[in-house]
Enzyme design. Structure first.
Site, PDB file in Angstrom:
ATOM      1  N   HIS A 327      68.010  75.354 -83.224  1.00 13.34           N
ATOM      2  CA  HIS A 327      68.981  74.776 -84.165  1.00 13.34           C
ATOM      3  C   HIS A 327      69.739  73.593 -83.603  1.00 13.34           C
ATOM      4  O   HIS A 327      70.683  73.123 -84.233  1.00 13.34           O
ATOM      5  CB  HIS A 327      70.012  75.830 -84.580  1.00 13.34           C
ATOM      6  CG  HIS A 327      69.447  76.977 -85.336  1.00 13.34           C
ATOM      7  ND1 HIS A 327      69.428  77.020 -86.712  1.00 13.34           N
ATOM      8  CD2 HIS A 327      68.864  78.117 -84.918  1.00 13.34           C
ATOM      9  CE1 HIS A 327      68.870  78.161 -87.095  1.00 13.34           C
ATOM     10  NE2 HIS A 327      68.514  78.842 -86.019  1.00 13.34           N
ATOM     11  N   LYS A 506      82.752  71.353 -92.713  1.00 13.94           N
ATOM     12  CA  LYS A 506      81.808  71.801 -91.670  1.00 13.94           C
ATOM     13  C   LYS A 506      82.598  72.000 -90.403  1.00 13.94           C
ATOM     14  O   LYS A 506      83.765  71.630 -90.347  1.00 13.94           O
ATOM     15  CB  LYS A 506      80.729  70.733 -91.463  1.00 13.94           C
ATOM     16  CG  LYS A 506      81.317  69.315 -91.302  1.00 13.94           C
ATOM     17  CD  LYS A 506      80.245  68.250 -91.131  1.00 13.94           C
ATOM     18  CE  LYS A 506      79.608  67.796 -92.420  1.00 13.94           C
ATOM     19  NZ  LYS A 506      78.249  68.326 -92.599  1.00 13.94           N
ATOM     20  N   ARG A 507      81.986  72.602 -89.374  1.00 13.51           N
ATOM     21  CA  ARG A 507      82.705  72.736 -88.118  1.00 13.51           C
ATOM     22  C   ARG A 507      83.143  71.377 -87.586  1.00 13.51           C
ATOM     23  O   ARG A 507      82.516  70.364 -87.863  1.00 13.51           O
ATOM     24  CB  ARG A 507      81.827  73.445 -87.077  1.00 13.51           C
ATOM     25  CG  ARG A 507      81.797  74.939 -87.259  1.00 13.51           C
ATOM     26  CD  ARG A 507      83.155  75.578 -87.109  1.00 13.51           C
ATOM     27  NE  ARG A 507      83.549  75.625 -85.710  1.00 13.51           N
ATOM     28  CZ  ARG A 507      83.464  76.708 -84.939  1.00 13.51           C
ATOM     29  NH1 ARG A 507      83.029  77.845 -85.436  1.00 13.51           N
ATOM     30  NH2 ARG A 507      83.837  76.654 -83.676  1.00 13.51           N
ATOM     31  N   LYS A 512      79.724  65.110 -85.551  1.00 13.97           N
ATOM     32  CA  LYS A 512      79.789  65.121 -87.022  1.00 13.97           C
ATOM     33  C   LYS A 512      80.702  64.018 -87.571  1.00 13.97           C
ATOM     34  O   LYS A 512      80.728  63.753 -88.760  1.00 13.97           O
ATOM     35  CB  LYS A 512      80.255  66.487 -87.530  1.00 13.97           C
ATOM     36  CG  LYS A 512      79.283  67.636 -87.199  1.00 13.97           C
ATOM     37  CD  LYS A 512      79.839  68.978 -87.655  1.00 13.97           C
ATOM     38  CE  LYS A 512      79.032  70.172 -87.163  1.00 13.97           C
ATOM     39  NZ  LYS A 512      77.821  70.457 -87.971  1.00 13.97           N
ATOM     40  N   THR A 614      73.371  72.490 -93.875  1.00 14.74           N
ATOM     41  CA  THR A 614      73.051  73.301 -95.052  1.00 14.74           C
ATOM     42  C   THR A 614      74.125  73.108 -96.131  1.00 14.74           C
ATOM     43  O   THR A 614      73.850  73.268 -97.303  1.00 14.74           O
ATOM     44  CB  THR A 614      72.961  74.798 -94.673  1.00 14.74           C
ATOM     45  OG1 THR A 614      74.044  75.118 -93.799  1.00 14.74           O
ATOM     46  CG2 THR A 614      71.653  75.107 -93.994  1.00 14.74           C
ATOM     47  N   LYS A 618      74.161  72.675-100.455  1.00 12.27           N
ATOM     48  CA  LYS A 618      75.046  73.361-101.408  1.00 12.27           C
ATOM     49  C   LYS A 618      75.720  72.350-102.325  1.00 12.27           C
ATOM     50  O   LYS A 618      75.815  72.559-103.542  1.00 12.27           O
ATOM     51  CB  LYS A 618      76.093  74.187-100.650  1.00 12.27           C
ATOM     52  CG  LYS A 618      75.468  75.300 -99.804  1.00 12.27           C
ATOM     53  CD  LYS A 618      76.435  75.877 -98.768  1.00 12.27           C
ATOM     54  CE  LYS A 618      75.664  76.730 -97.760  1.00 12.27           C
ATOM     55  NZ  LYS A 618      76.479  77.119 -96.594  1.00 12.27           N
TER      56      LYS A 618
END
Ligand code: 26Q
Length: 766
Positions: A327, A506-507, A512, A614, A618
C-alpha cells in the site's frame, strides 16, 4: 422485521436494562436492537461458516469498520422497516448516531479492509477477516487553541453487541519471555441481500490462566496484576502511525500475536475436518494486508513443520497459500525489523527467517535478492519471496512497484506481480450515505445498481438532460444544507450552503499536501482583499484529518489551517467569499456526511506518492469532480470519467523525477512575490503559533537542507491555483453540472465488488 424481532428487542430491554422502551436509554435500545438482529441472522451465519469450499483469510492489523447498525440493517433489507417499527414506539433510530462504532484502523488501509469484507459477503466469496481487537481504537481528536489533542477512543463504552466472544476457540501465542491467550471475538459481515454472512475475527490478548493460584496464596496480588497487564497490553491500543514505521517492541508483539493466532486457527480448523496438512492450500488462501501480518509466513512454516513436514516442503506449501498487497512506496513505511530483536522475542521465527534467507542465497547467489541484510529483515521481501502474488492498489502504483520499489524482484518473478485497483463499497458510500441521490438513480435506471455498479453507466445519457442535471444539483444542495447544520452544531462554524464546498479529507501527511491547499486559501484571501478576485464564487474550504501524535510538522499544518480559519472567518472583508473549517475528529461517520455534500474533491498528493486513495472514489460516486494530480487511482478516475470531467494539474510522475534532479525551491519563492508573501505568513507574524515553533518548522521543511520541499509544494502551486480558479469559473454552469453527473455515471469500476472479484479470480482462485 417481523413481530418476533420486536418482541425480542422488548424482552432484551427488560432482561438487560430492566426497563421498557419508553424508559430505556438510547444506548440500551441500541444494544437490544443490535442483539435482536444478531439473533435474526444466527442461522444464516452458522450455515455460511460451514461452506465446504476454499476460504480466504484477510489478515490485517486494521479494520476500520465504522458504524455497524445502519449498514447491517440496510444490507439485510430491513432498515426502513426497523425505522418505522421504532418510530411507532417513539424511538428515532437516528439517535443511534451518538454511538460510534469501532475505529480499529488509521485510514485508507483499514477502511479498505472493511469495504473488502463487506464486498466479499455481497458477491458470495468466503472471505473472513482476521485482526486485533484493540481495547482503544484510533484516538479521538480535539482541538485546543487550534492544536490537535488526542483522547482515548473507548469504543466499547456502550458495549459491543455486534460480536460474540468465543472462549472455546482461544489459542496460545508464545513469546520467549511469556505466553498469552488470544481470545477471538467474532463479528458478522453481512453481505448486501443478507444471503452470505462471513466473519471478522478479532483477537484479544489475555492471561493464559485466569488465576495464578500459587501467587494468590502468597498474596502476591501485585505480581498477578503485573502479569495480567503485560498480557493485556498487546491488544491495548492501535498504533496511530499512518505510514511511518516506529520500531517498537509492542508493535512487533502485536504483529506476531494476531498472525500466529490466525494461522493456528485456520490450521486447527483444517485438521478438525480430518484433512491432510499438505492439502491445506486447496482449502485456504491468505491475503496479507501490507507487511503488518507478514509473520504469518514463518509462523505457518513453523507450524507445518511441527506437523512433520520438512522445511523445503513447508516453504513450498506456504508459497501456495500466501499473497501480499503493498500500500505504499514511502521508504519509511516499508517495515524493516532488527533481527536482534526478532531473535530475542521470537527465536523460532528468527530461525525460520534465517533458513529462508539461506534458501534464497542458494537460489540467487549474487545477493541482489535478500530477505535479511545487515541483520535486518525486510518484511516486504519475505512476502514477495514466500508468496504467490504481490499486488499494488492502483495501476500507476503497481507500475512504480515493478519499475522501482521492487524492481529486482520483478525481474526475477514477473508473473507474481499484478494490479488490483482499490474499490469502495457502494452500499455504505452511496446508497446509505446518500439516500436522496440513490432514489434519483433508481428512478432513472431502476434498482439493482447497488450490487452491480457498472450499471451506473446507464446514467451517462442524462448528463445531457437539463432536468436531471437540475435534480442532481438540488440533491447536492440538500446534502450541503444537512452538512452545514451538522458542522454548525459540532464546530460552531457556519458554512453557507450556497458556497462551493471544497473538501480535503484524509490523514494528514506532508505528501498529501494539505499545506498547498492552505496556501491556496491565502492566495484567494489576499487577492479578494485587494479587489483582484471580483468574480470569485464564494467557497467554503473544509478539512478533515488526523495527524500521527508524534508527527510534528503534520500537527503544525493543522495549527496553521486552524489559524487561517480563524482569520478568514472573522474578517468581514472576505467572509462573504471565503469560509474555512477544520472539522474535529474526522472519522468514518463524518465522512458519510461529508462525501455527499462536496462540490470539489481535493486529491492533490505529489504524483507517485499516493498509492491509490479511496476517498477520491467515494467523492466521485457522489457526483463530485476531482481537483487532483495524476496520482494513484486519480489516473483511473480520469480514464473512466474522461479527463475533461476532472480538474487535473501538477507535475506527473515522470516530471517529478526530472524536476527533482535539480530542484530549487528558493528560486520559485524569490521569483513569485505573491507566493512569497503567502509562505512568509508562516513566520512574519500574520499568524500566531503560540510560541510552539511549529510554523517555523513547517517553513523550514520547504527550504531547509536535504529535505527542501520534498513534496514540491512550491513547484506545483501555480498550476494548482490555475486549476482551482478554472473550477471556480466553471462552477454552476450547465457544463459543470454535466460533469457531476458523469462522475457518478462512470464510478462503476470503483466498487469494491469489482476489486474482490479481481482478487478471487487472479489471486485466490476461488
Ligand atoms: C506501521 C508500523 C507501525 C505502526 C503503524 C504502521 C502503519 C499503519 C498504517 C503503516 C501504514 C498504515 C496505513 C497505510 C495506509 O493507509 N495506506 C493507504 O492505503 C490505502 C488503501 O490501499 C491507499 O488508498 C492509500 O493511497 C495509502 O496511503
Amino acid at each position: 422485521m417481523n413481530n418476533k424481532w420486536i418482541k425480542t428487542v422488548e424482552s432484551l430491554l427488560k432482561a438487560n436494562s430492566g426497563v421498557d422502551m419508553q424508559h430505556a436509554s438510547t444506548s440500551a435500545i441500541y444494544h437490544a436492537v443490535s442483539r435482536a438482529t444478531m439473533a435474526e441472522i444466527a442461522d444464516t451465519w452458522q450455515k455460511c461458516k460451514n461452506a465446504p469450499k476454499k476460504r480466504v483469510g484477510y489478515l490485517s492489523a486494521e479494520f476500520l469498520v465504522g458504524r455497524a447498525i445502519f449498514a447491517n440493517l440496510y444490507n439485510l433489507g430491513k432498515l426502513d422497516e426497523v425505522r418505522a417499527i421504532m418510530t411507532e414506539r417513539g424511538v428515532d433510530i437516528s439517535s443511534f448516531e451518538d454511538i460510534e462504532d469501532a475505529a480499529l484502523g488509521n485510514g485508507g488501509l483499514g477502511r479498505l479492509a472493511a469495504c473488502y469484507l463487506e464486498s466479499g459477503a455481497t458477491v458470495g466469496i468466503p472471505l473472513d477477516g482476521y485482526g486485533i481487537r484493540y481495547r482503544y481504537g484510533l484516538f479521538r481528536q480535539e482541538f485546543e487553541n487550534g492544536f490537535q489533542k488526542e483522547c482515548a477512543d473507548d469504543w466499547q463504552q456502550h458495549g459491543d453487541p455486534w460480536s460474540y466472544r468465543r472462549d472455546d476457540e482461544s489459542v496460545l501465542v508464545k513469546f520467549s519471555d511469556f505466553t498469552v491467550r488470544a481470545v477471538p471475538y467474532d463479528m458478522p459481515v453481512i453481505g448486501y441481500g443478507g444471503k452470505t454472512i462471513n466473519t471478522l475475527r478479532l483477537w484479544q490478548s489475555e492471561q493464559p490462566d485466569s488465576f495464578d493460584f500459587a501467587a494468590f496464596d502468597s498474596m502476591q496480588i501485585d505480581k498477578i496484576a503485573k502479569d495480567n497487564i503485560r498480557c493485556e497490553s498487546i491488544s491495548y491500543a492501535l498504533y496511530p502511525n499512518d505510514s511511518t514505521e516506529k520500531g517498537r517492541i509492542l508493535r512487533l508483539r502485536q504483529e506476531y500475536f494476531f498472525a500466529s493466532a490466525s494461522v493456528q486457527d485456520l490450521i486447527r480448523k483444517h485438521k478438525q475436518k480430518g484433512l491432510p496438512i499438505e492439502k491445506i492450500n486447496e482449502y485456504v488462501a491468505f491475503q496479507l494486508n501490507d507487511t503488518h501480518p507478514v509473520f504469518a509466513i514463518p509462523e505457518f512454516i513453523r507450524l507445518v513443520m511441527q506437523e512433520g513436514m520438512r522445511f523445503e516442503d513447508a516453504f513450498v506449501l506456504a508459497r501456495s497459500v500466501f499473497n501480499f498487497t503493498n500500500h505504499t512506496i514511502l521508504g519509511e513505511a516499508l517495515e524493516r525489523l532488527d533481527m536482534k530483536r526478532v531473535r530475542k522475542l521470537l527465536p523460532k521465527i528468527a530461525k525460520i527467517l534465517t533458513m529462508m534467507q539461506a534458501r534464497i542465497e542458494k537460489e540467487f547467489p549474487d545477493g541482489k535478492l535478500f530477505l535479511i541484510k545487515d541483520d535486518t529483515v525486510h518484511m516486504a521481501n519475505v512476502a514477495i519471496y514466500a508468496g504467490s502474488k504481490i499486488n499494488g492498489v492502483a495501476a500507476l502504483h503497481t507500475e512504480i512497484l515493478k519499475k522501482s520499489t521492487f524492481h529486482d524482484w520483478y525481474e526475477a518473478y514477473p508473473e507474481r506481480f499484478l494490479n488490483v485497483t482499490n474499490g469502495v463499497t457502494p452500499r455504505r458510500w452511496l446508497a446509505l450515505c446518500n439516500p436522496e441521490l440513490s432514489a434519483l438513480i433508481t428512478e432513472k435506471i431502476g434498482d439493482g445498481w447497488q450490487a452491480d455498479l457498472e450499471r451506473l453507466k446507464e446514467l451517462e445519457k442524462y448528463a445531457d438532460d437539463p432536468e436531471v442535471r437540475r435534480a442532481f444539483a438540488e440533491i447536492k444542495h440538500l446534502k450541503k444544507v444537512q452538512l452545514s447544520e451538522y458542522v454548525y452544531k459540532k464546530e460552531g462554524v457556519l458554512l453557507p450552503p450556497d458556497f462551493i464546498f471544497d473538501v480535503q479529507a484524509k490523514r494528514l501527511h506532508e505528501y498529501k499536501r494539505q499545506l498547498m491547499n492552505a496556501f491556496s486559501i491565502l492566495y484567494y484571501y489576499f487577492r479578494i482583499k485587494e479587489g483582484k478576485e471580483k468574480d470569485f464564487k464564494p467557497t467554503a474550504f473544509i478539512f478533515g484529518a488526523k495527524a500521527a501524535p508524534a508527527y510534528y510538522n503534520a500537527k503544525g499544518i493543522i495549527k496553521f489551517i486552524n489559524a487561517i480559519a480563524d482569520k478568514v472567518n472573522n474578517d468581514p472583508d472576505v467572509n462573504d467569499k471565503l469560509r474555512v473549517v477544520f472539522v474535529t475528529d474526522y472519522n468514518v461517520s463524518y465522512a458519510e456526511k461529508i462525501m455527499p455534500a462536496a462540490d470539489i474533491s481535493e486529491q492533490i498528493s505529489m504524483a507517485g506518492m499516493e498509492a491509490s486513495g479511496t476517498g477520491n472514489m467515494k467523492f466521485m460516486l457522489n457526483g463530485t469532480v476531482t481537483l487532483g494530480t495524476m496520482d494513484g487511482a486519480n489516473v483511473e478516475i480520469c480514464e473512466e470519467a474522461g479527463r475533461e470531467n476532472e480538474y487535473i494539474f501538477g507535475a506527473t510522475v515522470e516530471e517529478v523525477k526530472e524536476i527533482k534532479k535539480n530542484y530549487n525551491p528558493w528560486a520559485i519563492y524569490n521569483s513569485d512575490p505573491e507566493l512569497k508573501r503567502i509562505v512568509d505568513t508562516l513566520d512574519d507574524g500574520t499568524f500566531d503559533d503560540q510560541g510552539s515553533g511549529m510554523f517555523r518548522s513547517v517553513k523550514e521543511s520547504l527550504f531547509g537542507g536535504w529535505s527542501a520541499d520534498h513534496y514540491l509544494v512550491l513547484q506545483d502551486f501555480r498550476d494548482y491555483v490555475r486549476a482551482k480558479s478554472e473550477l471556480n469559473r466553471d462552477y454552476g454552469s450547465e457544463e459543470f453540472l454535466a460533469k457531476c453527473v458523469r462522475n457518478t455515471a462512470n464510478g462503476g469500476k470503483f466498487s469494491s465488488d469489482r476489486s474482490i472479484l479481481d482478487y478471487a479470480e487472479n489471486v485466490w482462485k476461488v
